[in-house]
Design an enzyme around this catalytic site. Structure first.
Site, mmCIF file in Angstrom:
data_model
loop_
_atom_site.group_PDB
_atom_site.id
_atom_site.type_symbol
_atom_site.label_atom_id
_atom_site.label_comp_id
_atom_site.label_asym_id
_atom_site.label_seq_id
_atom_site.Cartn_x
_atom_site.Cartn_y
_atom_site.Cartn_z
ATOM 1 N N ASP A 152 35.716 31.389 49.471
ATOM 2 C CA ASP A 152 36.830 32.027 48.756
ATOM 3 C C ASP A 152 38.114 31.697 49.515
ATOM 4 O OD1 ASP A 152 34.522 33.219 47.624
ATOM 5 O OD2 ASP A 152 35.631 35.060 47.139
ATOM 6 N N LYS A 215 40.159 33.232 40.999
ATOM 7 C CA LYS A 215 40.004 34.628 41.433
ATOM 8 C C LYS A 215 41.367 35.290 41.503
ATOM 9 C CE LYS A 215 38.340 37.171 45.549
ATOM 10 N NZ LYS A 215 37.635 37.023 46.846
ATOM 11 N N LYS A 251 36.804 35.480 38.733
ATOM 12 C CA LYS A 251 36.449 36.610 39.596
ATOM 13 C C LYS A 251 37.638 37.552 39.751
ATOM 14 C CE LYS A 251 34.944 37.798 44.315
ATOM 15 N NZ LYS A 251 34.493 37.285 45.627
#
Length: 315
Positions: A152, A215, A251
């Protein structure tokens, strides 16, 4: 390094070409976007569908601990909870992943063993992203070498807001390469991007550069995932697949704490991107407190009684 979609080769040759493309994307109707997100959030679902949605939401959680006070013991406990969220009911789904800092990846990986839960690691000077590229790449490689299945990363919001789109694009590409076989989630920190137009531009920029997921947030700022910004990103992945054939995950992270909230987001996914995204390979929740509420609601559906927070573990 080749980009993920050759169709965009011409628009990624220079800053000016990339700027023309990103600023040529349709403007976002903020009122319409927020109204649609609010409308979808009012959908009611039946009990059987609710039970399915709760289990699906559990299976989509990246169970996360990203604190300076994290210890190996805390990470092992979190991993145990990810593998077996409710020890009283072995039919409870596993979570999708455990998300930790790079130095805790090996601990999480060992604790999970072969249980089938992924280990995700934040990287690239999370959460601010303020570091030189070689430092960001070293951060990424350390996590991958320790066994991370997913990375991430955070974009350089300062560069993005200054219009240095090629710098952001090339950093994402470089981190993607450093990630190797690990899937790459690209965090925009939507609360710092100021406008919906910027969120749309960041979404396309990230996908063009090779993101496997886009995300919303780090969870470390005041404004994190919202129905509206997630809806906008879902529209982006839907349109990107229609244009390129490449599917990218989404996400939302930060601020999603209740089963009711999670189900609203699943409705957004179904009604916007479609059923192909209703799977933890393509949709995740970045959350920690959400899991406990889902477990309590699951117990209530099974027993007819609301057990309360004393019956779930405290993270």
């Amino acid at each position: 390094m080749p980009i993920i979609a050759p169709a965009f080769a011409d628009v990624t040759t220079s800053d000016s070409a990339l700027r023309r493309f990103l600023h040529g994307l349709p403007g976002v109707d903020a009122v319409g976007l927020e109204a649609r997100a609010a409308s979808l959030g009012t959908r009611s679902i039946k009990t059987t569908a609710k039970a399915y949605a709760i289990d699906l939401a559990i299976s989509m959680i990246d169970l996360t601990t990203l604190e300076g006070a994290d210890t190996p013991g805390k990470v092992r406990a979190l991993a145990a909870k990810a593998v077996n969220p409710d020890p009283t009911d072995r039919t409870t789904p596993k979570t999708a992943a455990v998300c930790v800092y790079p130095d805790m990846v090996a601990t999480a990986k060992a604790a999970i063993g072969g249980a089938g839960v992924k280990v995700a690691s934040v990287a690239t000077a999370f959460p601010a992203g303020r570091a030189a590229l070689d430092v960001k790449l070293a951060d990424t490689r350390d996590a991958v070498e320790a066994g991370a299945d997913e990375i991430d990363m955070v974009i350089d919001r300062g560069a993005f807001l200054a219009g240095k789109y090629m710098k952001v694009f090339e950093e994402i590409q470089a981190v993607k390469e450093a990630s190797g076989a690990a899937r790459l989630k690209v965090i925009f920190e939507t609360g710092e991007l100021s406008t919906y137009d910027n969120i749309r531009r960041a979404s396309w920029l990230g996908m063009m550069a090779g993101a496997d997921f886009i995300k919303t947030s780090t969870g470390k700022v005041a404004v994190n995932a919202t129905p509206a910004n997630t809806l906008l990103m879902l529209e982006a992945v839907r349109d990107f697949r229609a244009q390129t054939g490449v599917q990218v995950g989404v996400k939302p992270a930060g601020g999603i704490r209740t089963s009711k909230d999670a189900i609203k987001f699943l409705v957004l996914v179904n009604e916007t991107a479609g059923a192909d995204w209703l799977d933890n390979h393509w949709f995740r929740f970045g959350a920690s407190s959400l899991l406990n509420d889902l477990l309590m609601q699951r117990q209530k559906l099974a027993t007819g009684r609301y057990s309360g927070p004393d019956y779930v573990t405290v993270d």
